[in-house]
Structure formats: C-alpha cells, structure tokens
Motif scaffolding. Sequence first.
Motif, PDB file in Angstrom:
ATOM      1  N   TYR A 224       0.856  -1.176   0.000  1.00  0.00           N
ATOM      2  CA  TYR A 224       0.000   0.000   0.000  1.00  0.00           C
ATOM      3  C   TYR A 224       0.898   1.234   0.000  1.00  0.00           C
ATOM      4  N   ASN A 225       0.829   2.019  -1.060  1.00  0.00           N
ATOM      5  CA  ASN A 225       1.614   3.258  -1.124  1.00  0.00           C
ATOM      6  C   ASN A 225       3.091   3.011  -0.830  1.00  0.00           C
ATOM      7  N   PHE A 226       3.631   1.978  -1.477  1.00  0.00           N
ATOM      8  CA  PHE A 226       5.057   1.628  -1.449  1.00  0.00           C
ATOM      9  C   PHE A 226       5.512   0.976  -0.145  1.00  0.00           C
ATOM     10  N   ALA A 227       4.600   0.700   0.772  1.00  0.00           N
ATOM     11  CA  ALA A 227       5.014   0.143   2.065  1.00  0.00           C
ATOM     12  C   ALA A 227       4.014  -0.921   2.519  1.00  0.00           C
ATOM     13  N   ILE A 228       4.122  -1.321   3.772  1.00  0.00           N
ATOM     14  CA  ILE A 228       3.231  -2.333   4.316  1.00  0.00           C
ATOM     15  C   ILE A 228       1.932  -1.685   4.793  1.00  0.00           C
ATOM     16  N   PRO A 229       0.843  -2.455   4.941  1.00  0.00           N
ATOM     17  CA  PRO A 229      -0.386  -1.898   5.488  1.00  0.00           C
ATOM     18  C   PRO A 229      -0.172  -1.391   6.914  1.00  0.00           C
TER      19      PRO A 229
ATOM     20  N   ARG B 276      11.909 -19.287  11.384  1.00  0.00           N
ATOM     21  CA  ARG B 276      11.918 -18.994   9.951  1.00  0.00           C
ATOM     22  C   ARG B 276      10.750 -18.067   9.656  1.00  0.00           C
ATOM     23  N   ALA B 277      10.908 -17.227   8.648  1.00  0.00           N
ATOM     24  CA  ALA B 277       9.821 -16.344   8.244  1.00  0.00           C
ATOM     25  C   ALA B 277       9.680 -16.355   6.729  1.00  0.00           C
ATOM     26  N   PHE B 278       8.430 -16.260   6.292  1.00  0.00           N
ATOM     27  CA  PHE B 278       8.110 -16.113   4.875  1.00  0.00           C
ATOM     28  C   PHE B 278       7.232 -14.885   4.736  1.00  0.00           C
ATOM     29  N   VAL B 279       7.562 -14.033   3.785  1.00  0.00           N
ATOM     30  CA  VAL B 279       6.779 -12.829   3.543  1.00  0.00           C
ATOM     31  C   VAL B 279       6.202 -12.911   2.136  1.00  0.00           C
ATOM     32  N   LEU B 280       4.876 -12.880   2.053  1.00  0.00           N
ATOM     33  CA  LEU B 280       4.167 -12.996   0.781  1.00  0.00           C
ATOM     34  C   LEU B 280       3.607 -11.626   0.428  1.00  0.00           C
ATOM     35  N   THR B 281       4.134 -11.010  -0.604  1.00  0.00           N
ATOM     36  CA  THR B 281       3.679  -9.671  -0.965  1.00  0.00           C
ATOM     37  C   THR B 281       2.922  -9.698  -2.291  1.00  0.00           C
ATOM     38  N   SER B 282       2.044  -8.725  -2.456  1.00  0.00           N
ATOM     39  CA  SER B 282       1.367  -8.506  -3.735  1.00  0.00           C
ATOM     40  C   SER B 282       1.521  -7.033  -4.081  1.00  0.00           C
ATOM     41  N   ARG B 283       1.867  -6.772  -5.356  1.00  0.00           N
ATOM     42  CA  ARG B 283       2.229  -5.417  -5.762  1.00  0.00           C
ATOM     43  C   ARG B 283       1.671  -5.121  -7.148  1.00  0.00           C
ATOM     44  N   GLY B 284       1.153  -3.907  -7.302  1.00  0.00           N
ATOM     45  CA  GLY B 284       0.613  -3.531  -8.600  1.00  0.00           C
ATOM     46  C   GLY B 284       1.677  -3.342  -9.655  1.00  0.00           C
ATOM     47  N   GLY B 285       2.844  -2.853  -9.257  1.00  0.00           N
ATOM     48  CA  GLY B 285       3.964  -2.649 -10.174  1.00  0.00           C
ATOM     49  C   GLY B 285       5.106  -3.583  -9.854  1.00  0.00           C
ATOM     50  N   VAL B 286       6.261  -3.266 -10.382  1.00  0.00           N
ATOM     51  CA  VAL B 286       7.468  -4.066 -10.155  1.00  0.00           C
ATOM     52  C   VAL B 286       8.430  -3.227  -9.334  1.00  0.00           C
TER      53      VAL B 286
ATOM     54  N   ALA C 125      14.432   1.379  -5.598  1.00  0.00           N
ATOM     55  CA  ALA C 125      14.414   2.419  -4.563  1.00  0.00           C
ATOM     56  C   ALA C 125      13.033   2.625  -3.959  1.00  0.00           C
ATOM     57  N   LEU C 126      11.976   2.235  -4.667  1.00  0.00           N
ATOM     58  CA  LEU C 126      10.620   2.450  -4.168  1.00  0.00           C
ATOM     59  C   LEU C 126      10.096   1.270  -3.350  1.00  0.00           C
ATOM     60  N   ASP C 127      10.897   0.248  -3.187  1.00  0.00           N
ATOM     61  CA  ASP C 127      10.481  -0.904  -2.371  1.00  0.00           C
ATOM     62  C   ASP C 127      10.829  -0.621  -0.917  1.00  0.00           C
ATOM     63  N   HIS C 128       9.832  -0.178  -0.172  1.00  0.00           N
ATOM     64  CA  HIS C 128      10.029   0.086   1.255  1.00  0.00           C
ATOM     65  C   HIS C 128       9.472  -1.043   2.118  1.00  0.00           C
ATOM     66  N   GLN C 129       9.025  -2.115   1.487  1.00  0.00           N
ATOM     67  CA  GLN C 129       8.519  -3.276   2.216  1.00  0.00           C
ATOM     68  C   GLN C 129       9.649  -4.194   2.656  1.00  0.00           C
ATOM     69  N   GLU C 130      10.351  -4.748   1.660  1.00  0.00           N
ATOM     70  CA  GLU C 130      11.344  -5.779   1.987  1.00  0.00           C
ATOM     71  C   GLU C 130      12.460  -5.260   2.888  1.00  0.00           C
TER      72      GLU C 130
ATOM     73  N   LEU D 243      10.931  -4.789   6.496  1.00  0.00           N
ATOM     74  CA  LEU D 243      10.566  -6.029   7.173  1.00  0.00           C
ATOM     75  C   LEU D 243      11.801  -6.868   7.497  1.00  0.00           C
ATOM     76  N   ARG D 244      12.796  -6.873   6.625  1.00  0.00           N
ATOM     77  CA  ARG D 244      14.041  -7.585   6.946  1.00  0.00           C
ATOM     78  C   ARG D 244      14.685  -6.984   8.199  1.00  0.00           C
ATOM     79  N   GLN D 245      14.687  -5.660   8.267  1.00  0.00           N
ATOM     80  CA  GLN D 245      15.291  -5.008   9.425  1.00  0.00           C
ATOM     81  C   GLN D 245      14.489  -5.278  10.689  1.00  0.00           C
ATOM     82  N   ALA D 246      13.161  -5.160  10.610  1.00  0.00           N
ATOM     83  CA  ALA D 246      12.316  -5.359  11.786  1.00  0.00           C
ATOM     84  C   ALA D 246      12.414  -6.794  12.295  1.00  0.00           C
ATOM     85  N   LEU D 247      12.352  -7.762  11.389  1.00  0.00           N
ATOM     86  CA  LEU D 247      12.434  -9.158  11.803  1.00  0.00           C
ATOM     87  C   LEU D 247      13.831  -9.485  12.315  1.00  0.00           C
TER      88      LEU D 247
END
Length: 199
Positions: free
Chosen positions: A97-102, A134-144, A149-154, A157-161
């Motif tokens: 959502y807007n380049f980040a997580i909900p 172990r962790a698995f993160v399943l994302t869905s994204r409208g673009g690529v 630089a616009l991926d603020h999810q991975e 979340l890598r840092q937080a986990l």
Amino acid sequence: MSRVLVIESSARQEGSVSRQLTRDFIAQWQAAHPADDIQVRDLAVEQVPHLDANLLGGWMKPAQEHSEIERAALDRSNQLTAELQAADVLVLAAPMYNFAIPSTLKSWLDHVLRAGVTFQYTETGPQGLLTGKRAFVLTSRGGVYAGGALDHQEPYLRQALGFVGIHDVTFIHAEGLNMGGEFAEKGLAKAKAQLAAIA
C-alpha cells in the motif's frame, strides 16, 4: 511438530492476491507437514490499535499503577507477543500500500517489537531474542518494485524481523498485478511457483 503463525494484513477479503497466496501456502504446507499447527491472525478482522499512550503506559508503569485501559492494552500486546514467541514459522501476508506495508501490519509489529521481551539492548548493541525461527513474507504489488528504490517493504521487514532475531527470511513477491494481461499472469505464476518449491 512445528507451530506456524500466519498474519493476514490485506484490507480486502475478496479478490486479495496476498490472501490467495496465503491460502496456497497453508494448503501446501499442511500437505507437506500434516502434524504442524497453523494459527491465522487476520488483522483486517481483529484490528490491532496503533501504538498509543495506553500501551506505553502498560509497558512502562508498575502493574499497580495501571488503569483498566492500560492493563487491557498490555494484555493485548502480551497475547500477540506470546503467539509470535511460540511460533517456529512466521508467515506475513503483506500487500503493498503506497510503497510500504499496510498500517495494520505496522501496528502488529509495534505491539511485538518489545525491549526486554523480543529484543534487548546490550553493550555491543541490540540483540534479538527470537532466534531459531523462519519467516516467509508474501507480498502482492501492482507494479514491479523488488530491489528498487521504491520498495520500502522488503528492507523494512528484513530489518524489523532481524532486530528481534529472525534472520532466515524468504520473500515471495507477486508483482506487476496492475500492469495487465500477460504481465500480471506471469507475476502471479512466478510467486505461486516459488510457494510450491518452499513447501
């Protein structure tokens, strides 16, 4: 037997790709690990409040000084934290959502990233206390966005986990979903293929 904790965060119940990926993950994981216990927490159904003064009071004040609201906020945080501590495998379903997580997922993280409980400060810096998961993160994204630089999810979340000691993290991105036709189909098919390989 392992315990698997699945966190859903999509605002949509119908037509959600992240929920579709989660269903696929659960079905494939159960087929491969029938004895495992799978718990699903849906943050769209049971919303976790944003971090506020009541939760901070529950964390920081002595128990005898808690108001009823602070006690309830602390109890909620304790429950969410206990679920994470008990899990061997964590699955985060996170649409972009807007380049980040909900915001619902951010609220959940704010309840479980707790000094002295899931991480601690030491003379050499912070140390995660949830090692061995172990962790698995399943994302869905409208673009690529993966790797851009616009991926603020991975990165977040890598840092937080990692901050709480979870370093074995696998990301599966279903990308290009709003780019139409064959492009969207390929993005979803690639994610599903990666899911099948995991289980």
